[in-house]
Scaffold this motif. Sequence first.
Motif, PDB file in Angstrom:
ATOM      1  N   THR A   1     -14.041  -5.936  -3.202  1.00 44.09           N
ATOM      2  CA  THR A   1     -13.156  -5.042  -3.956  1.00 44.09           C
ATOM      3  C   THR A   1     -11.795  -5.717  -4.022  1.00 44.09           C
ATOM      4  OG1 THR A   1     -14.298  -3.100  -3.080  1.00 44.09           O
ATOM      5  CG2 THR A   1     -12.130  -2.744  -4.058  1.00 44.09           C
ATOM      6  N   PRO A   2     -11.395  -6.173  -5.210  1.00 47.01           N
ATOM      7  CA  PRO A   2     -10.096  -6.834  -5.287  1.00 47.01           C
ATOM      8  C   PRO A   2      -8.981  -5.864  -4.924  1.00 47.01           C
ATOM      9  CG  PRO A   2     -10.967  -6.471  -7.490  1.00 47.01           C
ATOM     10  CD  PRO A   2     -12.036  -6.042  -6.521  1.00 47.01           C
ATOM     11  N   HIS A   3      -8.129  -6.294  -4.009  1.00 44.27           N
ATOM     12  CA  HIS A   3      -7.037  -5.428  -3.559  1.00 44.27           C
ATOM     13  C   HIS A   3      -5.979  -6.254  -2.855  1.00 44.27           C
ATOM     14  CE1 HIS A   3      -9.273  -5.900   0.182  1.00 44.27           C
ATOM     15  NE2 HIS A   3      -8.150  -5.560   0.804  1.00 44.27           N
ATOM     16  N   ILE A   4      -4.796  -5.676  -2.757  1.00 36.73           N
ATOM     17  CA  ILE A   4      -3.709  -6.246  -1.966  1.00 36.73           C
ATOM     18  C   ILE A   4      -3.252  -5.149  -1.022  1.00 36.73           C
ATOM     19  CG2 ILE A   4      -1.362  -7.192  -1.987  1.00 36.73           C
ATOM     20  CD1 ILE A   4      -2.011  -8.271  -4.825  1.00 36.73           C
ATOM     21  N   THR A   5      -3.364  -5.392   0.276  1.00 36.46           N
ATOM     22  CA  THR A   5      -2.930  -4.408   1.260  1.00 36.46           C
ATOM     23  C   THR A   5      -1.406  -4.393   1.294  1.00 36.46           C
ATOM     24  OG1 THR A   5      -4.930  -4.735   2.570  1.00 36.46           O
ATOM     25  CG2 THR A   5      -3.050  -3.728   3.695  1.00 36.46           C
ATOM     26  N   LEU A   6      -0.841  -3.184   1.151  1.00 40.75           N
ATOM     27  CA  LEU A   6       0.612  -3.014   1.112  1.00 40.75           C
ATOM     28  C   LEU A   6       1.166  -2.414   2.400  1.00 40.75           C
ATOM     29  CD1 LEU A   6       0.865  -1.543  -2.495  1.00 40.75           C
ATOM     30  CD2 LEU A   6       1.266  -3.912  -1.775  1.00 40.75           C
TER      31      LEU A   6
ATOM     32  N   ARG B   1       3.257   1.177   8.328  1.00 39.84           N
ATOM     33  CA  ARG B   1       3.783  -0.149   8.669  1.00 39.84           C
ATOM     34  C   ARG B   1       3.575  -1.061   7.454  1.00 39.84           C
ATOM     35  NH1 ARG B   1       0.655  -2.448  13.063  1.00 39.84           N
ATOM     36  NH2 ARG B   1      -0.240  -3.913  11.621  1.00 39.84           N
ATOM     37  N   LEU B   2       4.683  -1.426   6.808  1.00 40.11           N
ATOM     38  CA  LEU B   2       4.603  -2.246   5.596  1.00 40.11           C
ATOM     39  C   LEU B   2       4.121  -3.651   5.917  1.00 40.11           C
ATOM     40  CD1 LEU B   2       7.936  -1.268   3.810  1.00 40.11           C
ATOM     41  CD2 LEU B   2       5.650  -0.294   3.476  1.00 40.11           C
ATOM     42  N   VAL B   3       3.308  -4.197   5.033  1.00 37.89           N
ATOM     43  CA  VAL B   3       2.938  -5.604   5.119  1.00 37.89           C
ATOM     44  C   VAL B   3       4.151  -6.392   4.642  1.00 37.89           C
ATOM     45  CG1 VAL B   3       1.420  -7.398   4.185  1.00 37.89           C
ATOM     46  CG2 VAL B   3       0.484  -5.130   4.741  1.00 37.89           C
ATOM     47  N   SER B   4       4.552  -7.386   5.402  1.00 40.39           N
ATOM     48  CA  SER B   4       5.750  -8.152   5.039  1.00 40.39           C
ATOM     49  C   SER B   4       5.531  -8.907   3.728  1.00 40.39           C
ATOM     50  CB  SER B   4       6.133  -9.132   6.145  1.00 40.39           C
ATOM     51  OG  SER B   4       5.198 -10.178   6.207  1.00 40.39           O
ATOM     52  N   ALA B   5       6.618  -9.128   3.016  1.00 40.74           N
ATOM     53  CA  ALA B   5       6.541  -9.813   1.722  1.00 40.74           C
ATOM     54  C   ALA B   5       5.857 -11.176   1.837  1.00 40.74           C
ATOM     55  CB  ALA B   5       7.943  -9.970   1.136  1.00 40.74           C
ATOM     56  N   THR B   6       6.092 -11.867   2.931  1.00 35.09           N
ATOM     57  CA  THR B   6       5.497 -13.203   3.106  1.00 35.09           C
ATOM     58  C   THR B   6       3.992 -13.146   3.359  1.00 35.09           C
ATOM     59  OG1 THR B   6       6.069 -13.183   5.446  1.00 35.09           O
ATOM     60  CG2 THR B   6       7.635 -14.254   3.944  1.00 35.09           C
ATOM     61  N   ASN B   7       3.466 -11.971   3.709  1.00 31.79           N
ATOM     62  CA  ASN B   7       2.034 -11.838   3.996  1.00 31.79           C
ATOM     63  C   ASN B   7       1.241 -11.192   2.859  1.00 31.79           C
ATOM     64  OD1 ASN B   7       2.206 -13.059   6.478  1.00 31.79           O
ATOM     65  ND2 ASN B   7       1.998 -11.190   7.663  1.00 31.79           N
ATOM     66  N   LEU B   8       1.888 -10.802   1.777  1.00 30.25           N
ATOM     67  CA  LEU B   8       1.168 -10.185   0.665  1.00 30.25           C
ATOM     68  C   LEU B   8       0.265 -11.215  -0.008  1.00 30.25           C
ATOM     69  CD1 LEU B   8       4.072  -8.056  -0.823  1.00 30.25           C
ATOM     70  CD2 LEU B   8       2.047  -7.179   0.388  1.00 30.25           C
TER      71      LEU B   8
ATOM     72  N   GLN C   1       7.625  -7.282  -7.218  1.00 32.68           N
ATOM     73  CA  GLN C   1       7.075  -6.060  -7.807  1.00 32.68           C
ATOM     74  C   GLN C   1       6.409  -5.198  -6.727  1.00 32.68           C
ATOM     75  OE1 GLN C   1       4.562  -6.682 -11.272  1.00 32.68           O
ATOM     76  NE2 GLN C   1       3.527  -4.733 -10.947  1.00 32.68           N
ATOM     77  N   LEU C   2       5.673  -5.830  -5.820  1.00 32.62           N
ATOM     78  CA  LEU C   2       5.011  -5.074  -4.755  1.00 32.62           C
ATOM     79  C   LEU C   2       6.011  -4.531  -3.734  1.00 32.62           C
ATOM     80  CD1 LEU C   2       1.789  -7.188  -4.218  1.00 32.62           C
ATOM     81  CD2 LEU C   2       2.059  -5.051  -5.488  1.00 32.62           C
ATOM     82  N   CYS C   3       7.053  -5.290  -3.454  1.00 34.51           N
ATOM     83  CA  CYS C   3       8.089  -4.807  -2.527  1.00 34.51           C
ATOM     84  C   CYS C   3       8.776  -3.569  -3.102  1.00 34.51           C
ATOM     85  CB  CYS C   3       9.107  -5.909  -2.236  1.00 34.51           C
ATOM     86  SG  CYS C   3       8.447  -7.212  -1.171  1.00 34.51           S
ATOM     87  N   GLU C   4       8.984  -3.536  -4.415  1.00 29.69           N
ATOM     88  CA  GLU C   4       9.574  -2.363  -5.057  1.00 29.69           C
ATOM     89  C   GLU C   4       8.647  -1.150  -4.923  1.00 29.69           C
ATOM     90  OE1 GLU C   4      10.510  -3.640  -9.048  1.00 29.69           O
ATOM     91  OE2 GLU C   4      12.004  -5.081  -8.311  1.00 29.69           O
ATOM     92  N   LEU C   5       7.345  -1.367  -5.021  1.00 31.89           N
ATOM     93  CA  LEU C   5       6.390  -0.277  -4.826  1.00 31.89           C
ATOM     94  C   LEU C   5       6.405   0.185  -3.365  1.00 31.89           C
ATOM     95  CD1 LEU C   5       4.130   1.543  -5.894  1.00 31.89           C
ATOM     96  CD2 LEU C   5       2.531  -0.352  -5.510  1.00 31.89           C
ATOM     97  N   GLN C   6       6.442  -0.764  -2.433  1.00 35.27           N
ATOM     98  CA  GLN C   6       6.475  -0.423  -1.008  1.00 35.27           C
ATOM     99  C   GLN C   6       7.703   0.421  -0.657  1.00 35.27           C
ATOM    100  OE1 GLN C   6       6.251  -4.470   0.551  1.00 35.27           O
ATOM    101  NE2 GLN C   6       4.312  -3.965   1.563  1.00 35.27           N
ATOM    102  N   ALA C   7       8.795   0.233  -1.379  1.00 34.27           N
ATOM    103  CA  ALA C   7      10.026   0.979  -1.099  1.00 34.27           C
ATOM    104  C   ALA C   7       9.832   2.489  -1.278  1.00 34.27           C
ATOM    105  CB  ALA C   7      11.160   0.481  -1.997  1.00 34.27           C
ATOM    106  N   ASN C   8       8.771   2.885  -1.967  1.00 35.88           N
ATOM    107  CA  ASN C   8       8.467   4.308  -2.164  1.00 35.88           C
ATOM    108  C   ASN C   8       7.710   4.922  -0.987  1.00 35.88           C
ATOM    109  OD1 ASN C   8       9.295   4.918  -5.033  1.00 35.88           O
ATOM    110  ND2 ASN C   8       7.998   3.129  -5.355  1.00 35.88           N
ATOM    111  N   PHE C   9       7.232   4.099  -0.068  1.00 37.58           N
ATOM    112  CA  PHE C   9       6.425   4.604   1.041  1.00 37.58           C
ATOM    113  C   PHE C   9       7.326   5.168   2.132  1.00 37.58           C
ATOM    114  CE2 PHE C   9       3.062   1.084   0.093  1.00 37.58           C
ATOM    115  CZ  PHE C   9       2.800   1.673  -1.133  1.00 37.58           C
TER     116      PHE C   9
END
Length: 173
Positions: A119-124, A31-38, A18-26
């Motif tokens: 602050t709960p967050h996931i860096t993308l 510099r995208l955070v790799s899927a393995t590091n989310l 789901q997050l990778c699909e969101l990153q595809a809009n950037f």
Amino acid sequence: MTKRLFLGIALNKQQTQQLCELQANFDSTVRLVSATNLHMTLVFLGQVDAETELQLEQQISLMFKPKFTLSLDTLDHWARPKVLCLTGQCDDPVLLTLAKNCAALLSQHQLHDEKHPFTPHITLARKAKHLPENMPTMTIKPLLLAPTAIHLFHSQSTTEGVKYQILRSWDLE
């Protein structure tokens, strides 16, 4: 020798997708955070020696680690670290208790001094100067988290970039 450590929540395959699909809009300027590091960080511990790491593991084993649920639904730009992240409201007292318990480890071991409230967050993405220009047309599907464990991560610099390795896990109660 020390290790750069943090406590956090790992994502499952569906959440990562789901997050990778969101990153595809950037756009390509970030510099995208790799899927393995989310992941979602609970507390950054900093540089930790082997003896302190063992003490931390013992304390985390004894610490109250409650289960929680969280919805992250807002794409945000943090100017100072230049990151795009998915955030959400942190009004769950259970999650706040877990974050407080994790943060208490910092002062007990004179580790990294966290200057910002949790602050709960996931860096993308990193190196982001602003929110994506196509933001108004983006649909942000809430990311629902209901983790069953927390993890001690080792942040390792490699020739391919930073890699986050899980060193140990604890079930949430």
